[in-house]
Design a protein around this motif. Structure first.
Motif, short mmCIF file in Angstrom:
data_model
loop_
_atom_site.label_atom_id
_atom_site.label_comp_id
_atom_site.label_asym_id
_atom_site.label_seq_id
_atom_site.Cartn_x
_atom_site.Cartn_y
_atom_site.Cartn_z
N UNK A 178 114.32 52.47 2.71
CA UNK A 178 112.98 51.65 2.71
C UNK A 178 112.89 50.88 4.00
N UNK A 179 114.23 50.62 4.67
CA UNK A 179 114.09 49.77 6.01
C UNK A 179 113.65 50.91 7.08
N UNK A 180 114.16 52.00 6.93
CA UNK A 180 113.50 53.15 7.91
C UNK A 180 112.11 53.24 7.82
N UNK A 181 111.64 53.40 6.58
CA UNK A 181 110.26 54.03 6.24
C UNK A 181 109.36 52.61 6.60
N UNK A 182 109.77 51.44 6.65
CA UNK A 182 108.86 50.32 7.18
C UNK A 182 109.44 49.79 8.32
N UNK A 183 109.20 50.39 9.21
CA UNK A 183 109.94 49.85 10.77
C UNK A 183 109.36 48.32 11.19
N UNK A 184 108.18 47.94 10.48
CA UNK A 184 107.71 46.86 11.04
C UNK A 184 108.33 45.77 10.30
N UNK A 185 108.82 45.92 8.93
CA UNK A 185 109.45 44.76 8.25
C UNK A 185 110.34 43.91 8.63
N UNK A 186 110.01 42.74 8.97
CA UNK A 186 111.04 42.00 9.25
C UNK A 186 110.69 40.61 8.77
N UNK A 187 111.80 39.46 9.00
CA UNK A 187 111.62 38.08 8.53
C UNK A 187 110.90 37.53 9.77
N UNK A 188 110.12 36.31 9.57
CA UNK A 188 109.46 35.49 10.88
C UNK A 188 109.60 34.06 10.51
N UNK A 189 109.89 33.25 11.71
CA UNK A 189 110.05 31.87 11.64
C UNK A 189 108.50 31.34 11.28
N UNK A 190 107.42 32.15 11.26
CA UNK A 190 106.37 31.75 10.86
C UNK A 190 105.92 32.13 9.36
N UNK A 191 106.49 32.71 8.59
CA UNK A 191 106.55 32.84 7.09
C UNK A 191 106.22 31.20 6.63
N UNK A 192 105.81 31.12 5.46
CA UNK A 192 105.55 29.79 4.67
C UNK A 192 107.04 29.33 4.35
N UNK A 193 107.22 28.06 4.24
CA UNK A 193 108.48 27.39 4.10
C UNK A 193 109.17 27.97 2.73
N UNK A 194 110.08 28.42 2.86
CA UNK A 194 110.95 28.75 1.64
C UNK A 194 110.68 30.21 1.07
N UNK A 195 109.79 30.90 1.91
CA UNK A 195 109.25 32.10 1.46
C UNK A 195 109.56 33.30 2.28
N UNK A 196 110.79 33.30 2.99
CA UNK A 196 111.38 34.38 3.72
C UNK A 196 111.52 35.55 2.54
N UNK A 197 112.13 35.47 1.67
CA UNK A 197 112.59 36.44 0.64
C UNK A 197 111.28 37.19 0.37
N UNK A 198 110.38 36.15 -0.29
CA UNK A 198 109.29 37.00 -0.98
C UNK A 198 108.13 37.63 0.25
N UNK A 199 107.98 36.99 1.28
CA UNK A 199 107.22 37.71 2.09
C UNK A 199 107.64 38.74 2.76
N UNK A 200 108.98 38.73 2.80
CA UNK A 200 109.91 40.05 3.50
C UNK A 200 109.67 41.47 2.55
N UNK A 201 109.67 40.94 1.24
CA UNK A 201 109.85 42.14 0.24
C UNK A 201 108.17 42.78 0.09
N UNK A 202 107.03 41.78 0.32
CA UNK A 202 105.78 42.21 0.15
C UNK A 202 105.53 43.08 1.25
N UNK A 203 106.43 43.25 2.16
CA UNK A 203 105.87 44.34 3.52
C UNK A 203 106.47 45.73 2.99
N UNK A 204 107.06 45.94 1.81
CA UNK A 204 107.44 47.47 1.45
C UNK A 204 106.56 47.89 0.75
N UNK A 205 105.27 47.39 0.35
CA UNK A 205 104.41 47.95 -0.74
C UNK A 205 105.14 48.32 -1.94
N UNK A 206 105.82 47.38 -2.61
CA UNK A 206 106.55 47.27 -3.79
C UNK A 206 105.68 46.82 -5.05
#
Ligand code: UGA
Ligand code: MN
Length: 253
Positions: A178-206
């Motif tokens: 999945x990391x390879x299939x979604x090359x744009x998926x990454x974490x960001x300092x601009x994600x909402x506070x405390x939502x690194x995990x959730x926002x990251x996982x939404x980037x994989x179309x799950x």
């Protein structure tokens, strides 16, 4: 499959103690590759020597968090995300140094948590994304995914329960494909506070249906979000005054 353990780390009095403790866990886990990313403008001697001496197969990276995103000592702990660029550096490394069809599992493991050996075996057969409870987190004894008839159907959490994937960083693992299939998926300092995990996982179309509940259908706590008390050293000047600088030199701790 091989487990890629991604660990951001930064210099503080407790760093070597944390890395020592975690490395002793990892020494008991077969078939892992430890990616350690320093939050630093360069590799430090301490981490370099530490990794050279451990018998764990590891890769050493570094990237400094820009000062505007760096926590101040007086900030509340939740104000700014930690480990963001460091985890992204590891994701870049994986995309450049593994093959899209390799059988690997990626786990974001902070240097201060406490990990059972079982959690690594639970995540090893991840197909897409494995998920499980995390202990000692968010002012609770644990948070956990809600599982109905063997499927994740929601989250037993208090804080922002409407997050699409309401898990801590320690509560999931994702297949390398999945990391390879979604090359744009990454974490960001601009994600909402405390939502690194959730926002990251939404980037994989799950969907929730894609999540694989582990730890006996999310009924066992196999990882703990422990946080180490900061050590203060207010008496150093007094030591030097009493014994002299030669008796109290800067020995690495
Ligand atoms: C919680 C989550 O468990 C983290 O995974 C998440 O990154 C963090 O919140 C967040 O909101 O960003 P918490 O225990 O509060 O974690 O965070 P720390 O353990 O202090 O830091 C997480 C990781 O980042 C650790 O491996 C730590 O060594 C590293 N870190 C921390 C840095 O690389 N630089 C820093 O300035 C601080
Ligand atoms: Mn922590």
């Amino acid at each position: 499959s091989i487990i890629y353990v991604i660990t951001p780390t930064y210099a503080r009095l407790e760093q070597k103690a944390e890395l020592t403790r975690f490395s002793h866990t990892l020494l008991h886990v077969p078939n892992i590759h430890w990616i350690v990313i320093e939050d630093s403008p360069e590799k430090t001697v301490l981490v370099q020597n530490f990794l050279n001496r451990t018998r764990i197969h590891s890769t050493h990276l570094y990237v400094a968090t820009p000062s505007e995103y760096k926590m101040n000592l007086t900030d509340p702990y939740w104000l700014k995300p930690r480990g963001v660029l460091q985890r992204n550096a590891a994701l870049d490394w994986l995309r450049n140094n593994t093959s899209p069809d390799d059988d690997g599992v990626v786990y974001f493991a902070d240097d201060d948590n406490t990990y059972s050996l079982q959690i690594f075996e639970e995540m090893r057969n991840t197909t897409k994304v494995s998920i499980w409870p995390v202990g000692l987190v968010a002012g609770l004894r644990y948070e956990r995914p809600k599982v109905t008839n063997g499927k994740v159907t929601g989250w037993y959490v208090l804080w922002k329960p409407d997050r699409p994937f309401a898990t801590d960083m320690a509560g999931f693992a994702i297949h390398l494909n999945l990391i390879h299939q979604h090359p744009e998926a990454k974490f960001s300092n601009t994600f909402a506070v405390g939502q690194q995990e959730s926002t990251f996982l939404t980037l994989f179309n799950l969907t929730l249906d894609d999540l694989e509940p582990k730890a006996n259908m999310c009924t066992q706590i196999l990882v703990w979000h422990t946080r180490t008390v900061r050590s203060n050293t207010p008496y150093e000047k007094a030591m030097v005054k009493l014994y002299g600088a030669d008796a109290y030199p800067n020995i690495e701790i």
